[in-house]
Design a protein around this motif. Structure first.
Motif, PDB file in Angstrom:
ATOM      1  N   LYS A   1      32.959   2.838 -21.018  1.00 49.55           N
ATOM      2  CA  LYS A   1      31.683   2.173 -20.705  1.00 49.55           C
ATOM      3  C   LYS A   1      31.047   2.715 -19.423  1.00 49.55           C
ATOM      4  O   LYS A   1      29.847   2.935 -19.372  1.00 49.55           O
ATOM      5  CB  LYS A   1      31.886   0.662 -20.571  1.00 49.55           C
ATOM      6  CG  LYS A   1      32.048  -0.056 -21.897  1.00 49.55           C
ATOM      7  CD  LYS A   1      31.590  -1.500 -21.859  1.00 49.55           C
ATOM      8  CE  LYS A   1      32.410  -2.326 -20.904  1.00 49.55           C
ATOM      9  NZ  LYS A   1      33.742  -2.647 -21.424  1.00 49.55           N
ATOM     10  N   THR A   2      31.877   2.941 -18.397  1.00 49.47           N
ATOM     11  CA  THR A   2      31.289   3.391 -17.126  1.00 49.47           C
ATOM     12  C   THR A   2      30.743   4.817 -17.242  1.00 49.47           C
ATOM     13  O   THR A   2      29.784   5.169 -16.568  1.00 49.47           O
ATOM     14  CB  THR A   2      32.317   3.346 -15.975  1.00 49.47           C
ATOM     15  OG1 THR A   2      33.460   4.091 -16.387  1.00 49.47           O
ATOM     16  CG2 THR A   2      32.738   1.949 -15.630  1.00 49.47           C
ATOM     17  N   LYS A   3      31.350   5.624 -18.108  1.00 54.20           N
ATOM     18  CA  LYS A   3      30.890   7.014 -18.255  1.00 54.20           C
ATOM     19  C   LYS A   3      29.639   7.117 -19.131  1.00 54.20           C
ATOM     20  O   LYS A   3      28.885   8.077 -19.021  1.00 54.20           O
ATOM     21  CB  LYS A   3      32.006   7.873 -18.871  1.00 54.20           C
ATOM     22  CG  LYS A   3      33.185   8.112 -17.940  1.00 54.20           C
ATOM     23  CD  LYS A   3      32.849   9.187 -16.930  1.00 54.20           C
ATOM     24  CE  LYS A   3      33.996   9.450 -15.983  1.00 54.20           C
ATOM     25  NZ  LYS A   3      34.531  10.765 -16.036  1.00 54.20           N
ATOM     26  N   PHE A   4      29.463   6.152 -20.051  1.00 52.37           N
ATOM     27  CA  PHE A   4      28.380   6.302 -21.036  1.00 52.37           C
ATOM     28  C   PHE A   4      27.221   5.331 -20.835  1.00 52.37           C
ATOM     29  O   PHE A   4      26.299   5.327 -21.644  1.00 52.37           O
ATOM     30  CB  PHE A   4      28.952   6.143 -22.454  1.00 52.37           C
ATOM     31  CG  PHE A   4      29.672   7.380 -22.932  1.00 52.37           C
ATOM     32  CD1 PHE A   4      29.013   8.359 -23.659  1.00 52.37           C
ATOM     33  CD2 PHE A   4      31.011   7.581 -22.625  1.00 52.37           C
ATOM     34  CE1 PHE A   4      29.674   9.503 -24.084  1.00 52.37           C
ATOM     35  CE2 PHE A   4      31.671   8.720 -23.043  1.00 52.37           C
ATOM     36  CZ  PHE A   4      31.000   9.691 -23.779  1.00 52.37           C
ATOM     37  N   ASP A   5      27.267   4.501 -19.772  1.00 50.12           N
ATOM     38  CA  ASP A   5      26.238   3.449 -19.714  1.00 50.12           C
ATOM     39  C   ASP A   5      24.817   3.997 -19.607  1.00 50.12           C
ATOM     40  O   ASP A   5      23.860   3.346 -19.996  1.00 50.12           O
ATOM     41  CB  ASP A   5      26.539   2.418 -18.622  1.00 50.12           C
ATOM     42  CG  ASP A   5      26.602   3.030 -17.235  1.00 50.12           C
ATOM     43  OD1 ASP A   5      26.552   4.271 -17.123  1.00 50.12           O
ATOM     44  OD2 ASP A   5      26.697   2.266 -16.257  1.00 50.12           O
ATOM     45  N   SER A   6      24.650   5.261 -19.154  1.00 54.62           N
ATOM     46  CA  SER A   6      23.293   5.809 -19.043  1.00 54.62           C
ATOM     47  C   SER A   6      22.623   6.004 -20.416  1.00 54.62           C
ATOM     48  O   SER A   6      21.397   5.982 -20.524  1.00 54.62           O
ATOM     49  CB  SER A   6      23.313   7.131 -18.273  1.00 54.62           C
ATOM     50  OG  SER A   6      24.145   8.040 -18.941  1.00 54.62           O
ATOM     51  N   VAL A   7      23.434   6.156 -21.494  1.00 57.36           N
ATOM     52  CA  VAL A   7      22.808   6.355 -22.808  1.00 57.36           C
ATOM     53  C   VAL A   7      22.025   5.108 -23.228  1.00 57.36           C
ATOM     54  O   VAL A   7      21.098   5.190 -24.030  1.00 57.36           O
ATOM     55  CB  VAL A   7      23.831   6.729 -23.932  1.00 57.36           C
ATOM     56  CG1 VAL A   7      24.602   7.979 -23.601  1.00 57.36           C
ATOM     57  CG2 VAL A   7      24.750   5.574 -24.273  1.00 57.36           C
ATOM     58  N   LEU A   8      22.396   3.960 -22.679  1.00 53.69           N
ATOM     59  CA  LEU A   8      21.727   2.712 -23.078  1.00 53.69           C
ATOM     60  C   LEU A   8      20.238   2.740 -22.736  1.00 53.69           C
ATOM     61  O   LEU A   8      19.428   2.107 -23.406  1.00 53.69           O
ATOM     62  CB  LEU A   8      22.400   1.506 -22.407  1.00 53.69           C
ATOM     63  CG  LEU A   8      23.840   1.230 -22.854  1.00 53.69           C
ATOM     64  CD1 LEU A   8      24.453   0.098 -22.049  1.00 53.69           C
ATOM     65  CD2 LEU A   8      23.887   0.894 -24.339  1.00 53.69           C
ATOM     66  N   THR A   9      19.888   3.447 -21.669  1.00 52.09           N
ATOM     67  CA  THR A   9      18.466   3.534 -21.306  1.00 52.09           C
ATOM     68  C   THR A   9      17.848   4.867 -21.732  1.00 52.09           C
ATOM     69  O   THR A   9      16.657   4.946 -21.998  1.00 52.09           O
ATOM     70  CB  THR A   9      18.303   3.362 -19.776  1.00 52.09           C
ATOM     71  OG1 THR A   9      19.231   4.232 -19.135  1.00 52.09           O
ATOM     72  CG2 THR A   9      18.526   1.923 -19.357  1.00 52.09           C
ATOM     73  N   GLU A  10      18.681   5.909 -21.814  1.00 57.12           N
ATOM     74  CA  GLU A  10      18.113   7.242 -22.059  1.00 57.12           C
ATOM     75  C   GLU A  10      17.985   7.607 -23.541  1.00 57.12           C
ATOM     76  O   GLU A  10      17.198   8.461 -23.909  1.00 57.12           O
ATOM     77  CB  GLU A  10      18.994   8.302 -21.372  1.00 57.12           C
ATOM     78  CG  GLU A  10      18.905   8.225 -19.860  1.00 57.12           C
ATOM     79  CD  GLU A  10      19.990   9.060 -19.185  1.00 57.12           C
ATOM     80  OE1 GLU A  10      20.624   9.905 -19.852  1.00 57.12           O
ATOM     81  OE2 GLU A  10      20.207   8.851 -17.980  1.00 57.12           O
TER      82      GLU A  10
END
Ligand code: SF4
Length: 498
Positions: free
Chosen positions: A56-65
């Motif tokens: 989760k900490t590595k991929f959380d940017s995909v949630l907005t991008e």
């Protein structure tokens, strides 16, 4: 091992795939990956090293991008994935879970026709790339998947995201599970290895794929592209160790099967002089609860896992570092140990090194007796079907090491090892006694294979038991599973007469 998750939806589904993939984090420790098909049809892919941090900490940017109505994700215990593949079959993203035992031989064959592969660090080949390469050798994806599954030794379940749809295929012999679900609210369709990923994302379980079955997922629809075969060899370790407690495999809940298994171990065991039943967190706990319920002896926590910073199975590469991590995760509760006669349950005994250290620490804190019950039979053979990182070679395993000691020479003959697998025989008892002494235990007992199978609740011929008994019906040499052998012969006859 590894696990995957995918969704096709009417609207943006990146969040669902982010959480659904994260729910597979207990299945792998090296790489996480996600891919999405954007509205304009382009494929985006991201891979991160998750050795030392959560998915989760590595991929959380995909949630907005990222945005898209079709996405897949993977937790991988070995290779980088998803791969984006451009081929005559189209451009697609692919994830796989399994193991290719003959990857070098397949690569050598491919080199002859000019095919090449990009090596990973350490000179290893990427198994997902090999599967994609095999698929691309045929003129359509279904034939390609079939060809890949027929070519490999080992196992492979996979997801392919192409043209806004997901093609899901379960391993030819069903070693790994693949399940389908639907969200009634909006017709979204999901695919997962762990059914426990579905409920919190409002998906309702539909069904499992059969062995070798191939389906195509689109909005509101699951289309069967290839019927399942009849030979299922799902890994028994899903119920013993791998599977999340809230997941069902072949319709059988993991937590409940572990309770039944613990009850089975208690049956006929001598627990009169035991003060408390304990489980090695996490996967030994449910087996221990089952034992406690059946024996009437209290379940107590003599060891607790420090979950705030060890929420997942961090697995460093070196054995020394792994031992240190195993030790630091579990903290003794001295008040539950001092002057007590403790009976522990663990899912299995692989190398045995971890419990040897635990037993020593329990005695140091005043335990009067430390008994151990393994929730599965002795592991005699390293797994050749899954990337099961806990047993890489025969002599990594406690049981063959004990046989080697008893025989007085290296044991490389499977037939010799098989002489030690029947519980109650002189050889079996001698092997267990060597392990008991090695681990410093008061008593040691293993669950029997028959009782483990009964606790799972599937017919024996539908479960892989290779690592316990060396039985691999799919190899055509299966003295212990005549029923399945007959079935396979009938199937071969049927194919030949067509
Ligand atoms: S050999 Fe053991 S770990 Fe491997 S698939 Fe079979 S039961 Fe599972």
């Amino acid at each position: 091992m590894g696990g995957f998750f995918g969704v096709v939806a009417a609207s943006d589904c990146v969040t669902e795939v982010f959480y659904g993939t994260d729910y597979h984090s207990h299945l792998g420790t090296l790489r996480g990956g996600m891919a999405v098909q954007s509205e304009d049809g382009t494929l985006k892919r991201r891979i991160h090293d998750i050795t030392n941090s959560q998915f989760k900490t590595k991929f959380d940017s995909v949630l907005t991008e990222w945005h898209g109505k079709c996405a897949i994700g993977v937790i991988s215990d070995f290779e980088d994935q998803p791969l984006l593949v451009s081929s005559r079959l189209g451009t697609y993203a692919i994830v796989t879970v399994g193991k290719i035992e003959n990857i070098r031989e397949l690569a050598e064959e491919s080199y002859k026709t000019g095919i090449f592969f990009s090596e990973m660090s350490g000179g290893e080949l990427n198994p997902t790339e090999m599967i994609a390469s095999l698929i691309n050798q045929k003129s359509d994806i279904i034939d390609g998947i079939q060809y890949a599954m027929d070519s490999i030794k080992g196992s492979c379940s996979l997801l392919i995201m192409i043209d806004g749809k997901i093609i899901a295929a379960r391993d030819k012999f069903g070693r790994t599970p693949v399940s389908l679900a639907k969200r009634n609210l909006d017709g979204a369709v999901g695919v997962s290895m762990e059914t426990s990923a579905f409920p919190n994302l409002d998906f309702t379980y539909l069904r499992d794929l059969g062995p070798g079955e191939i389906v195509q997922l689109s909005l509101n629809a699951v289309k069967q592209l290839k019927k399942p075969g009849t030979i299922n060899q799902i890994c028994s370790f899903f119920w013993v160790y791998f599977g999340y407690p809230s997941s069902n495999f072949e319709g059988i809940n993991t937590e409940s099967s572990r309770y039944r298994n613990g009850e089975g171990i208690a049956e006929g065991d001598d627990y009169e002089n035991i003060d408390s039943i304990c489980g090695i967190p996490d996967s030994g706990v449910a087996h221990a609860i089952g034992y406690s319920n059946a024996s009437g002896k209290p379940y107590q926590r003599a060891l607790v896992k420090y979950t705030p910073t060890w929420p997942r199975s961090f697995t460093p590469q070196s054995q020394t570092a792994r031992n240190l991590v195993a030790k630091m995760k579990l903290i003794p509760v001295e008040e539950q140990i001092r002057d007590k006669r403790l009976l522990f349950l663990d899912d299995s005994i692989v190398r045995g090194t971890q419990f040897k250290d635990i037993a020593r620490r329990l005695y140091e804190r005043g335990a009067k007796a430390v008994h151990l019950r393994s929730a599965s039979p002795p592991i005699m053979f390293p797994c050749k079907f899954l990337n099961f990182s806990r047993s890489r070679s025969t002599l990594d395993l406690a049981a063959p090491r004990a046989v080697e000691l008893l025989e007085g020479h290296p044991v490389d003959d499977p037939e010799l090892l098989k002489k030690y697998i029947t519980e109650g025989t002189e050889q079996y008892n001698a092997m267990v006694e060597v392990i008991r002494k090695e681990l410093g235990l008061t008593t040691l007992k293993y669950q029997t294979l028959d009782k483990l199978i009964a606790a799972i609740g599937l017919p024996r011929e539908k479960i892989c038991t290779y690592c316990y008994d060396g039985c691999d019906p799919t190899s055509g040499e299966c003295p212990m599973c005549e029923k399945l052998k007959e079935k396979m012969e009938k199937e071969t006859d049927k194919k030949q007469s067509k």
